[in-house]
Design a protein around this motif. Structure first.
Motif, PDB file in Angstrom:
ATOM      1  N   PRO A   1      22.727 -12.632  29.536  1.00  0.00           N
ATOM      2  CA  PRO A   1      21.357 -12.251  29.909  1.00  0.00           C
ATOM      3  C   PRO A   1      20.987 -12.671  31.329  1.00  0.00           C
ATOM      4  O   PRO A   1      21.405 -13.730  31.812  1.00  0.00           O
ATOM      5  CB  PRO A   1      20.501 -13.012  28.884  1.00  0.00           C
ATOM      6  CG  PRO A   1      21.313 -14.225  28.566  1.00  0.00           C
ATOM      7  CD  PRO A   1      22.756 -13.806  28.642  1.00  0.00           C
TER       8      PRO A   1
ATOM      9  N   HIS B   1      18.017 -13.500  34.371  1.00  0.00           N
ATOM     10  CA  HIS B   1      16.827 -14.348  34.386  1.00  0.00           C
ATOM     11  C   HIS B   1      15.558 -13.602  34.764  1.00  0.00           C
ATOM     12  O   HIS B   1      14.462 -14.174  34.710  1.00  0.00           O
ATOM     13  CB  HIS B   1      17.024 -15.490  35.389  1.00  0.00           C
ATOM     14  CG  HIS B   1      17.080 -15.020  36.824  1.00  0.00           C
ATOM     15  ND1 HIS B   1      15.978 -14.954  37.629  1.00  0.00           N
ATOM     16  CD2 HIS B   1      18.122 -14.566  37.568  1.00  0.00           C
ATOM     17  CE1 HIS B   1      16.322 -14.497  38.818  1.00  0.00           C
ATOM     18  NE2 HIS B   1      17.624 -14.254  38.802  1.00  0.00           N
TER      19      HIS B   1
ATOM     20  N   TYR C   1      13.420 -11.430  33.655  1.00  0.00           N
ATOM     21  CA  TYR C   1      12.518 -10.735  32.729  1.00  0.00           C
ATOM     22  C   TYR C   1      11.058 -10.831  33.162  1.00  0.00           C
ATOM     23  O   TYR C   1      10.225 -10.030  32.743  1.00  0.00           O
ATOM     24  CB  TYR C   1      12.686 -11.266  31.304  1.00  0.00           C
ATOM     25  CG  TYR C   1      12.281 -12.702  31.116  1.00  0.00           C
ATOM     26  CD1 TYR C   1      10.969 -13.036  30.798  1.00  0.00           C
ATOM     27  CD2 TYR C   1      13.209 -13.729  31.246  1.00  0.00           C
ATOM     28  CE1 TYR C   1      10.589 -14.355  30.636  1.00  0.00           C
ATOM     29  CE2 TYR C   1      12.841 -15.048  31.077  1.00  0.00           C
ATOM     30  CZ  TYR C   1      11.533 -15.361  30.770  1.00  0.00           C
ATOM     31  OH  TYR C   1      11.161 -16.663  30.607  1.00  0.00           O
TER      32      TYR C   1
ATOM     33  N   GLY D   1      15.475  -8.049  33.484  1.00  0.00           N
ATOM     34  CA  GLY D   1      15.881  -8.855  32.341  1.00  0.00           C
ATOM     35  C   GLY D   1      15.170  -8.467  31.055  1.00  0.00           C
ATOM     36  O   GLY D   1      14.058  -7.948  31.063  1.00  0.00           O
TER      37      GLY D   1
ATOM     38  N   PHE E   1      15.397 -10.806  28.239  1.00  0.00           N
ATOM     39  CA  PHE E   1      15.466 -11.979  27.380  1.00  0.00           C
ATOM     40  C   PHE E   1      14.221 -12.164  26.539  1.00  0.00           C
ATOM     41  O   PHE E   1      14.311 -12.524  25.355  1.00  0.00           O
ATOM     42  CB  PHE E   1      15.733 -13.247  28.201  1.00  0.00           C
ATOM     43  CG  PHE E   1      15.931 -14.461  27.341  1.00  0.00           C
ATOM     44  CD1 PHE E   1      17.193 -14.787  26.877  1.00  0.00           C
ATOM     45  CD2 PHE E   1      14.853 -15.253  26.960  1.00  0.00           C
ATOM     46  CE1 PHE E   1      17.377 -15.894  26.045  1.00  0.00           C
ATOM     47  CE2 PHE E   1      15.028 -16.352  26.134  1.00  0.00           C
ATOM     48  CZ  PHE E   1      16.297 -16.673  25.672  1.00  0.00           C
TER      49      PHE E   1
ATOM     50  N   GLY F   1      16.319 -11.762  23.548  1.00  0.00           N
ATOM     51  CA  GLY F   1      17.115 -12.985  23.543  1.00  0.00           C
ATOM     52  C   GLY F   1      17.239 -13.647  22.182  1.00  0.00           C
ATOM     53  O   GLY F   1      18.342 -14.002  21.731  1.00  0.00           O
TER      54      GLY F   1
ATOM     55  N   PRO G   1      24.982 -16.958  30.409  1.00  0.00           N
ATOM     56  CA  PRO G   1      23.682 -16.657  31.017  1.00  0.00           C
ATOM     57  C   PRO G   1      23.741 -16.695  32.537  1.00  0.00           C
ATOM     58  O   PRO G   1      24.616 -17.332  33.131  1.00  0.00           O
ATOM     59  CB  PRO G   1      22.798 -17.794  30.493  1.00  0.00           C
ATOM     60  CG  PRO G   1      23.757 -18.941  30.348  1.00  0.00           C
ATOM     61  CD  PRO G   1      25.052 -18.329  29.882  1.00  0.00           C
TER      62      PRO G   1
ATOM     63  N   LEU H   1      18.682 -18.750  34.510  1.00  0.00           N
ATOM     64  CA  LEU H   1      17.898 -18.450  33.306  1.00  0.00           C
ATOM     65  C   LEU H   1      17.257 -19.694  32.710  1.00  0.00           C
ATOM     66  O   LEU H   1      16.082 -19.663  32.331  1.00  0.00           O
ATOM     67  CB  LEU H   1      18.767 -17.757  32.253  1.00  0.00           C
ATOM     68  CG  LEU H   1      18.057 -17.453  30.924  1.00  0.00           C
ATOM     69  CD1 LEU H   1      16.888 -16.496  31.136  1.00  0.00           C
ATOM     70  CD2 LEU H   1      19.043 -16.886  29.897  1.00  0.00           C
TER      71      LEU H   1
END
Length: 207
Positions: free
Chosen positions: A64, A66, A68, A75, A77, A81, A100, A104
């Motif tokens: 994922p 970072h 978002y 992102g 997450f 997530g 990750p 993140l």
């Protein structure tokens, strides 16, 4: 020389060290050519744990990004997530690797929706489930895996030379990819919600 990548039914040729990145920003991906050469020569080093698991279990990477809640806004997450982790817990027949983005954890620490306690517990749960891989060199990790699940655009071309499938997690109304980026992702499995992700995963890895 050109790096020829094949994913699903699309053949994509990258003829220099730059691709159009999100928002039209150019991103240096010379590392992809280096990886392509490494694959042709054969991997000299292996990740011991993955090498042991390879014969009996397929290896799945969840990577994922970072961003978002950042300006580039790619992102996923905050939306997926937790669900991806719970899904992984139900599918322990696979060797799961959590890879990750290096930023993140700090982003989660500073987000009132998550915080340090949540982030530390989340990372530990991945470590307990399989592996939490936060090292810098991930070429061997990629080469010894069977599927990449990610919303990190920088990984897309880097992973394609492995020949294994990619599930790209996409954000609704996320930052638009460049023209070349849009062409590249046409050859990948794409989803904007968990139900579609689960169906694609089961199609690829379970059935």
């Amino acid at each position: 020389g050109a790096l020829n990548c094949s994913a699903r039914n699309n053949n994509i040729s990258v003829t220099n060290c730059e691709i159009g990145y999100i928002g039209g920003v150019l991103s240096d991906i010379c590392v992809v050519q280096a990886m392509n050469g490494l694959l042709k020569k054969g991997a000299k080093y292996m990740i011991d744990d993955l090498k042991k698991e390879k014969a009996s279990k397929k290896t799945i990477i969840y990577a994922p990004h970072h961003s978002y809640n950042r300006s580039i806004h790619i992102g996923t997450f905050d939306k997926l997530g937790k669900q991806v982790l719970e899904f992984a817990k139900k599918h322990r027949e696979f060797n799961w690797v959590f890879k990750p983005h290096p930023d993140l954890k700090e982003v989660l620490y500073g987000d009132i929706r998550f915080g340090k306690k949540f982030a530390d517990k989340y990372y530990q749960e991945w470590a307990d489930l399989g592996q939490s891989y936060e090292k810098g060199n991930y070429f061997d990790l990629f080469m010894n895996s069977d599927l990449l699940i990610t919303d990190c655009d920088a990984f897309l071309l880097e992973y394609m030379p492995t020949g294994s499938p990619i599930i790209r997690l996409e954000r609704k109304n996320g930052t638009k990819l460049s023209e070349l980026g849009q062409e590249i992702v046409q050859g990948m499995y794409r989803t904007k919600n968990f139900d579609d992700f689960r169906n694609i995963f089961e199609e690829l890895m379970v059935t």
